[in-house]
Write a protein that holds these residues in place. Structure first.
Motif, PDB file in Angstrom:
ATOM      1  N   THR A 142      38.712  38.712  38.076  1.00 20.64           N
ATOM      2  CA  THR A 142      39.462  39.010  39.296  1.00 20.64           C
ATOM      3  C   THR A 142      40.941  38.693  39.159  1.00 20.64           C
ATOM      4  O   THR A 142      41.801  39.499  39.527  1.00 20.64           O
ATOM      5  N   TYR A 143      41.255  37.529  38.607  1.00 21.01           N
ATOM      6  CA  TYR A 143      42.632  37.060  38.641  1.00 21.01           C
ATOM      7  C   TYR A 143      43.390  37.228  37.326  1.00 21.01           C
ATOM      8  O   TYR A 143      44.614  37.051  37.299  1.00 21.01           O
ATOM      9  N   THR A 144      42.693  37.546  36.248  1.00 19.62           N
ATOM     10  CA  THR A 144      43.374  37.713  34.965  1.00 19.62           C
ATOM     11  C   THR A 144      43.264  39.136  34.441  1.00 19.62           C
ATOM     12  O   THR A 144      44.260  39.784  34.143  1.00 19.62           O
ATOM     13  N   LYS A 186      43.764  47.670  35.588  1.00 19.30           N
ATOM     14  CA  LYS A 186      44.235  48.681  36.540  1.00 19.30           C
ATOM     15  C   LYS A 186      45.534  49.312  36.070  1.00 19.30           C
ATOM     16  O   LYS A 186      45.730  50.530  36.187  1.00 19.30           O
ATOM     17  N   ALA A 187      46.450  48.504  35.526  1.00 20.40           N
ATOM     18  CA  ALA A 187      47.714  49.051  35.038  1.00 20.40           C
ATOM     19  C   ALA A 187      47.491  50.007  33.876  1.00 20.40           C
ATOM     20  O   ALA A 187      48.137  51.062  33.790  1.00 20.40           O
ATOM     21  N   PHE A 238      54.312  41.645  33.725  1.00 22.90           N
ATOM     22  CA  PHE A 238      55.010  41.268  34.952  1.00 22.90           C
ATOM     23  C   PHE A 238      56.479  41.661  34.833  1.00 22.90           C
ATOM     24  O   PHE A 238      57.151  41.328  33.860  1.00 22.90           O
ATOM     25  N   ARG A 240      41.885  41.974  35.892  1.00 22.52           N
ATOM     26  CA  ARG A 240      41.967  43.125  36.797  1.00 22.52           C
ATOM     27  C   ARG A 240      43.346  43.781  36.761  1.00 22.52           C
ATOM     28  O   ARG A 240      43.457  45.010  36.725  1.00 22.52           O
ATOM     29  N   SER A 241      44.407  42.993  36.794  1.00 18.83           N
ATOM     30  CA  SER A 241      45.753  43.581  36.787  1.00 18.83           C
ATOM     31  C   SER A 241      46.023  44.329  35.485  1.00 18.83           C
ATOM     32  O   SER A 241      46.632  45.412  35.499  1.00 18.83           O
ATOM     33  N   HIS A 242      45.573  43.781  34.358  1.00 19.97           N
ATOM     34  CA  HIS A 242      45.751  44.470  33.077  1.00 19.97           C
ATOM     35  C   HIS A 242      44.963  45.779  33.044  1.00 19.97           C
ATOM     36  O   HIS A 242      45.468  46.812  32.587  1.00 19.97           O
TER      37      HIS A 242
END
Length: 434
Positions: free
Chosen positions: A308-310, A316-317, A171, A312-314
């Protein structure tokens, strides 16, 4: 003195005397609870260790193949590309893929950034990825706008350009450097560390953490030494329950509340939930089972929430960082890396059977593709797509001509009915339903 000077120079070269990381390295981040909070001290908390281990190890065990697009909207695995082996099997000569990705994502979770040096070979192909600890890397914005990464290790400084570093950012507020959950949450983590220290002191002092021994008169130095050696016999958790004998007018007065009155255990349980918020992990997933369960249908929904909430962001990045740093602009049009999350979404045997049946009957997957997911060999004729033929548009009902096999079956049934009528086995004019 020489060793101290050498160590100080090594740190100064890597961080710089005005660098904020130098203060953190020397004394750690301050907290309201008075605890020194660094990555190393934070990992002594079981909740921090469990959250970092859960997320990093889960991502590390997901397959990361390289795919190739065929220009018609379809893609296939591309094991012949040199990057496939680096991402999927062996990033460098010392690590397996699981070890490498676990270390990289653990650094991202704890420091906010994960760094890996990109080693290129012939034709500018990526041949290895070597992880670098974030506390040994300093990022500098040059005059021309480019980024420079200075990696200091064992007294040597290596200067790398941004094309030579795979940088996974957490983040971030500026898009250049990720923010550390340990540094941002130092007050919450410091409170949790203070609670752990208080609990340890309680057990160390035999469940009576503090009190006052009152002497009838002033003591001489020899008497104080004898009193201290006598009191030490009753300290510690192993000596709990022993009754000391106080002579000569000595008296003991307790100055602390029992643990159940101070609600120390409830405070430590609440700290687990606080730590989980910083890492985006459900408390039940690290063994905090007070208010939730991990059995039955809740397990599948919990895995879906976690993905979905933990995760996915890691994921995709990381996929986008690999695409921009490890593939040339021409290759980016054809190749892409993507984590396979099928294993996380795998349900029980009954649920998988229903899913596979729906995919095959609706022409979403071939039978051999389903068998490949279950690690079974392909079968002849299993590479074709199948579709249920019983469903028709409502305006087409009654207009579809029967197939040759259906017409042949109807003719055979009609002939049989006529033959039975002729031999009076059935009344005249009756029909044989089928």
């Amino acid at each position: 003195m020489g060793l101290f000077r050498k160590a100080a120079l090594t740190v100064a070269r890597g961080l710089g005397l005005t660098d904020r990381a130098l203060v953190s390295w020397l004394a750690g981040e301050s907290s309201h609870a008075g605890e020194s909070v660094t990555v190393e001290t934070a990992l002594t908390l079981d909740a921090v260790w469990a959250c970092a281990r859960l997320v990093s190890q889960t991502i590390a065990t997901l397959p990361l193949p390289l795919y190739e697009r065929d220009g018609q909207g379809r893609s296939r695995v591309a094991p012949e590309h040199p990057l496939y082996r680096v991402l999927h099997d062996r990033p460098n000569a010392e690590m397996t893929a699981v070890e490498f990705w676990q270390a990289l994502f653990a650094c991202k979770l704890l420091w906010g950034n994960g760094f890996a040096e990109i080693v290129r070979g012939a034709n500018d192909r990526v041949v290895a990825l070597i992880p670098m600890r974030p506390d040994r890397v300093q990022i500098t914005r040059e005059i021309d706008g480019t980024l420079t990464y200075r990696h200091t290790h064992q007294g040597l400084t290596q200067v790398l350009s941004e094309d030579q570093v795979l940088h996974l950012k957490g983040f971030s507020l500026d898009g250049q450097v990720g923010m550390s959950a340990i540094a941002a949450g130092r007050h919450s983590l410091g409170t949790a560390m203070g609670a752990e220290r208080a609990a340890g002191s309680i057990f160390k002092n035999g469940m009576r953490p503090s009190g006052v021994l009152t002497a009838p008169a002033y003591l001489t130095p020899e008497q104080r030494k004898d009193a201290r050696s006598y009191v030490e016999k009753f300290e510690g958790a192993r000596n709990t329950g022993k009754v000391p004998l106080l002579e000569g007018g000595w008296d003991f007065k307790s100055l602390s509340l029992p643990p159940e009155d101070a609600q120390l255990l409830e405070t430590r349980g609440f700290n687990v939930e606080v730590v989980c918020r910083w890492f985006g992990v459900l408390p039940v997933m690290i063994g905090h089972m007070d208010k939730a369960t991990a059995w039955g249908t809740g397990l599948e929904q919990m895995n879906l929430w976690f993905l979905t909430y933990t995760l996915r962001s890691h994921l995709k990045a990381a996929e986008q960082a690999i695409r921009t740093k490890c593939l040339s602009p021409v290759e980016q049009r054809r190749f892409f890396a993507e984590f396979n999350v099928e294993g996380l979404m795998r349900a029980d045997s009954k649920g998988r059977a229903e899913l596979y049946r729906a995919e095959v009957t609706n022409a979403l997957s071939t039978p051999n593709e389903i068998r490949a997911r279950e690690n079974k060999p392909p079968l002849p004729g299993g590479d074709q797509l199948f579709m249920q033929g019983a469903m028709l548009p409502i305006d087409k009902l009654g207009t579809v001509q029967p197939t040759a096999a259906e017409k042949q079956l109807d003719d055979a049934l009609a002939a049989l009915a006529a033959e039975r009528a002729a031999t009076r086995l059935i009344p005249s004019g009756a029909t044989l339903e089928h």
